[in-house]
Design a protein around this motif. Sequence first.
Motif, mmCIF file in Angstrom:
data_model
loop_
_atom_site.group_PDB
_atom_site.id
_atom_site.type_symbol
_atom_site.label_atom_id
_atom_site.label_comp_id
_atom_site.label_asym_id
_atom_site.label_seq_id
_atom_site.Cartn_x
_atom_site.Cartn_y
_atom_site.Cartn_z
ATOM 1 N N ASP B 127 0.787 -1.151 -0.255
ATOM 2 C CA ASP B 127 -0.151 -0.044 -0.113
ATOM 3 C C ASP B 127 0.706 1.152 0.042
ATOM 4 O OD1 ASP B 127 -2.071 1.806 0.437
ATOM 5 O OD2 ASP B 127 -2.298 1.365 2.662
ATOM 6 N N ILE B 128 1.865 1.202 0.627
ATOM 7 C CA ILE B 128 2.859 2.462 0.896
ATOM 8 C C ILE B 128 4.239 1.520 0.562
ATOM 9 C CG2 ILE B 128 1.616 3.865 2.129
ATOM 10 C CD1 ILE B 128 3.125 3.095 4.549
ATOM 11 N N ASP B 129 5.425 2.166 0.429
ATOM 12 C CA ASP B 129 6.670 1.590 0.012
ATOM 13 C C ASP B 129 7.595 2.237 1.241
ATOM 14 O OD1 ASP B 129 7.666 4.324 -0.430
ATOM 15 O OD2 ASP B 129 7.765 4.066 -2.336
ATOM 16 N N SER B 130 8.687 1.666 1.244
ATOM 17 C CA SER B 130 9.608 1.848 2.578
ATOM 18 C C SER B 130 9.867 3.337 2.963
ATOM 19 C CB SER B 130 10.874 1.238 2.633
ATOM 20 O OG SER B 130 11.567 1.674 1.457
ATOM 21 N N MET B 131 9.952 4.003 1.794
ATOM 22 C CA MET B 131 10.203 5.591 2.006
ATOM 23 C C MET B 131 8.824 6.171 2.699
ATOM 24 S SD MET B 131 12.950 7.275 0.800
ATOM 25 C CE MET B 131 13.534 6.313 -0.725
ATOM 26 N N GLN B 132 7.827 5.756 1.985
ATOM 27 C CA GLN B 132 6.572 6.432 2.842
ATOM 28 C C GLN B 132 6.307 5.876 3.950
ATOM 29 O OE1 GLN B 132 4.333 4.847 -0.580
ATOM 30 N NE2 GLN B 132 4.613 6.416 -1.862
ATOM 31 N N LEU B 133 6.704 4.727 4.353
ATOM 32 C CA LEU B 133 6.431 3.993 5.726
ATOM 33 C C LEU B 133 7.641 5.160 6.859
ATOM 34 C CD1 LEU B 133 5.731 2.101 7.930
ATOM 35 C CD2 LEU B 133 7.415 0.447 7.003
ATOM 36 N N ILE B 134 8.730 5.230 6.389
ATOM 37 C CA ILE B 134 9.635 6.390 7.199
ATOM 38 C C ILE B 134 8.816 7.437 7.457
ATOM 39 C CG2 ILE B 134 11.713 7.535 7.111
ATOM 40 C CD1 ILE B 134 12.884 5.278 5.140
ATOM 41 N N ALA B 135 8.374 8.240 6.331
ATOM 42 C CA ALA B 135 7.662 9.542 6.727
ATOM 43 C C ALA B 135 6.555 9.246 7.295
ATOM 44 C CB ALA B 135 7.065 9.873 5.210
ATOM 45 N N MET B 136 5.851 8.186 7.263
ATOM 46 C CA MET B 136 4.599 8.045 8.255
ATOM 47 C C MET B 136 4.853 7.799 9.673
ATOM 48 S SD MET B 136 1.554 5.002 7.651
ATOM 49 C CE MET B 136 2.214 3.785 8.262
ATOM 50 N N VAL B 137 6.072 7.206 9.779
ATOM 51 C CA VAL B 137 6.214 6.933 11.305
ATOM 52 C C VAL B 137 6.818 8.183 11.891
ATOM 53 C CG1 VAL B 137 7.559 5.702 13.022
ATOM 54 C CG2 VAL B 137 6.928 4.697 10.760
ATOM 55 N N LYS B 138 7.615 9.254 11.239
ATOM 56 C CA LYS B 138 7.898 10.390 11.427
ATOM 57 C C LYS B 138 6.629 11.435 11.673
ATOM 58 C CE LYS B 138 10.682 14.357 9.611
ATOM 59 N NZ LYS B 138 11.537 14.462 11.053
ATOM 60 N N LYS B 139 5.892 11.464 10.932
ATOM 61 C CA LYS B 139 4.589 12.223 11.121
ATOM 62 C C LYS B 139 4.038 11.766 12.219
ATOM 63 C CE LYS B 139 0.560 13.536 8.443
ATOM 64 N NZ LYS B 139 -0.175 13.371 7.135
ATOM 65 N N MET B 140 3.912 10.394 12.395
ATOM 66 C CA MET B 140 2.953 10.180 13.788
ATOM 67 C C MET B 140 4.168 10.343 15.003
ATOM 68 S SD MET B 140 2.338 6.035 12.831
ATOM 69 C CE MET B 140 1.256 5.550 14.069
ATOM 70 N N ARG B 141 5.396 10.480 15.002
ATOM 71 C CA ARG B 141 6.151 11.035 16.023
ATOM 72 C C ARG B 141 6.096 12.616 16.243
ATOM 73 N NH1 ARG B 141 12.208 9.702 15.297
ATOM 74 N NH2 ARG B 141 11.871 11.735 14.202
ATOM 75 N N ASP B 142 6.470 13.178 15.138
ATOM 76 C CA ASP B 142 6.902 14.595 15.304
ATOM 77 C C ASP B 142 5.685 15.570 15.134
ATOM 78 O OD1 ASP B 142 9.265 13.711 15.307
ATOM 79 O OD2 ASP B 142 10.216 14.499 13.519
ATOM 80 N N GLU B 143 4.601 15.071 14.278
ATOM 81 C CA GLU B 143 3.370 15.842 14.082
ATOM 82 C C GLU B 143 2.458 15.293 14.965
ATOM 83 O OE1 GLU B 143 2.495 16.686 9.903
ATOM 84 O OE2 GLU B 143 4.564 16.463 9.603
ATOM 85 N N GLY B 144 2.338 14.183 15.493
ATOM 86 C CA GLY B 144 1.354 13.612 16.120
ATOM 87 C C GLY B 144 0.167 13.417 15.557
ATOM 88 N N LYS B 145 0.355 13.194 14.268
ATOM 89 C CA LYS B 145 -0.756 12.731 13.255
ATOM 90 C C LYS B 145 -0.585 11.380 12.628
ATOM 91 C CE LYS B 145 -1.782 17.476 12.223
ATOM 92 N NZ LYS B 145 -3.157 17.590 13.309
ATOM 93 N N PHE B 146 -1.861 10.877 12.528
ATOM 94 C CA PHE B 146 -1.819 9.554 11.433
ATOM 95 C C PHE B 146 -1.397 10.132 10.067
ATOM 96 C CE2 PHE B 146 -4.768 8.148 14.877
ATOM 97 C CZ PHE B 146 -4.071 7.053 15.131
ATOM 98 N N GLN B 147 -1.094 9.081 8.989
ATOM 99 C CA GLN B 147 -0.943 9.203 8.010
ATOM 100 C C GLN B 147 -2.016 10.035 7.152
ATOM 101 O OE1 GLN B 147 -2.033 7.799 4.678
ATOM 102 N NE2 GLN B 147 -0.499 8.799 3.279
ATOM 103 N N GLY B 148 -3.317 9.657 7.607
ATOM 104 C CA GLY B 148 -4.392 10.229 6.935
ATOM 105 C C GLY B 148 -4.826 11.705 7.447
ATOM 106 N N GLY B 149 -4.099 12.204 8.510
ATOM 107 C CA GLY B 149 -4.047 13.560 9.053
ATOM 108 C C GLY B 149 -4.634 13.541 10.229
ATOM 109 N N ALA B 150 -5.306 12.935 10.934
ATOM 110 C CA ALA B 150 -5.992 13.048 12.227
ATOM 111 C C ALA B 150 -4.733 12.889 13.218
ATOM 112 C CB ALA B 150 -6.998 11.987 12.303
ATOM 113 N N ASP B 151 -5.477 13.544 14.250
ATOM 114 C CA ASP B 151 -4.642 13.475 15.692
ATOM 115 C C ASP B 151 -4.361 12.158 16.228
ATOM 116 O OD1 ASP B 151 -4.077 16.331 15.328
ATOM 117 O OD2 ASP B 151 -5.734 16.826 16.418
ATOM 118 N N ILE B 152 -3.144 12.100 16.761
ATOM 119 C CA ILE B 152 -2.893 10.933 17.455
ATOM 120 C C ILE B 152 -2.948 11.369 19.107
ATOM 121 C CG2 ILE B 152 -1.411 9.044 18.104
ATOM 122 C CD1 ILE B 152 -0.120 9.379 15.337
ATOM 123 N N ASP B 153 -3.819 10.450 19.841
ATOM 124 C CA ASP B 153 -3.912 10.517 21.132
ATOM 125 C C ASP B 153 -2.796 9.914 21.866
ATOM 126 O OD1 ASP B 153 -4.604 10.769 24.055
ATOM 127 O OD2 ASP B 153 -6.369 9.470 23.701
#
Lengths: 224, 309
Positions: B127-153
Amino acid sequence: MIVAERKPFEEIKAMVAGYKRVLTVGCGTCVAVCLAGGSKEVATLNAELQLALGKDEISLGAATVERQCDMEFLAELDSLAVEYDALISMACGAGIQFLAERFPDKPVLPAVDTSFIGVNLDVGWYEEKCRACGTCVLGMTGGICPVTMCAKSLFNGPCGGTNNGSCEINTDQPCAWYRIYERLSAQGRLEQIMEVSPANDWSNQKPRKIIQPGYQERIKALQG
Amino acid sequence: MDMKSGSRLERVLKAGHFAFTGEVGPPRGANVEALKKKISYLKGKVDMANITDNQTAMVRMSSWAAALFCLQEGLEPNYQMVCRDRNRLAMQADILGAYSHGIRNILCLSGDHQMFGDHPHAKGVYDIDSMQLIAMVKKMRDEGKFQGGADIDEPPRMFIGAAANPFAEPFEWRVHRLAKKVKAGADFIQTQCVYNMAKIRQWVKRANDMGLTEKVYILAGITPMKSVGMANYMKNKVPGMDVPDEIIKRLKGVEKKKVAEEGIKIACEQIEEFREMKGIAGVHLMAIEWEHRVPEIAERAGMLPRPEV
């Protein structure tokens, strides 16, 4: 074009078992070009079925329409189809479904496996080129589709399995990302793939419809 | 010190120590004892251990479950995640679960194609590639957001790893691909097994010149050769592997009984060289089905004791 392959004979034979009167319907467009389901292939299949099942068991008819994906052409079959117990379609999956929709009280049996959207490399030789993902990136990738031509559909390849220009799955399969690199490099356009390509929108995960601009009003009227 | 995840690996690297990491393959079943035995060989001898995720597309105990055993046994895990088996929903859910259980390192990989494994007819997800996975984990950590954009509690704070193959053609592209992984958000890199030292020197120099090694910690991959057969297999059958003839010649040059010993000797020499190489922050020892030799290799390579951080 849409490329298909005829199903193994035994599978078709098993599907038609028990039907006395069967109409085999070919399609004159993509599947005729790729030698899977045109009028010639309809005649061949009917001959094989007749030979295998015998005259007492089955009575076969043949008809090939211009396109099974168009109701206008399917309407030509209305008076003929009523005479049969079942229909075999040799069109692609879209044509088969449209035929079944036109004659909802008849069993419609597929005689081909729809394989891919592809190109003609030579007579009888076809290669897949497009997965209809719905989000075309060919402008970025030098006209080589990473979704179709990369075995992992990577948007930021090549992966660690790239093997001197081949894909890890098979040395005969070129690595799509190796080729993308080579082509963009030759064109002086490597900056196209320097940025991280974001996660794809897999719009092909749900049934899709398209109404071209300018036709909205007309379609609305048709749908009442 | 400002920490992204606070994992042991991050602390070791940020303190300027030369990192030494290992690898544990989960069992092909629920054999916890076998897993714990493998873990016991590595405990205290490496800074953390990669827990592979259905490696070579063979079904194994899930990497997060094996990583939890690792954690319980007192060895820090590096949770490997491949893009082949899960879509972005499952990946993010697993990351939240792993993090909430104390897992702090993740390695983002494409994964071997499913046709190589024991379920060749499986649908590859990608569904996503390794590059997009890296970006997703970073977004979850640094922005506190899911890949889809919603906030993470309560966002998961992972130390993000990625793989790099310094050898595969086109060689010129390799360092740019590393740059993309850094841009996507990789904190550390583990390379493909290195045998061609001349080539990796060239690759690391380019990474240094581009300023990449100031942004990412690179751990060089080491796999000691057990036999001449293994060396030939790696050279000829494993895509993306670069085994120079001189390695095979060296292994062939010793008595059959001493080939494995020679393999360890080569690995130790490589580690020695990497310790001095500018731009290399550590080594990653992949002693495949040779976990019991890790303490000895660690000792002989001068990697013990591991630093307290």
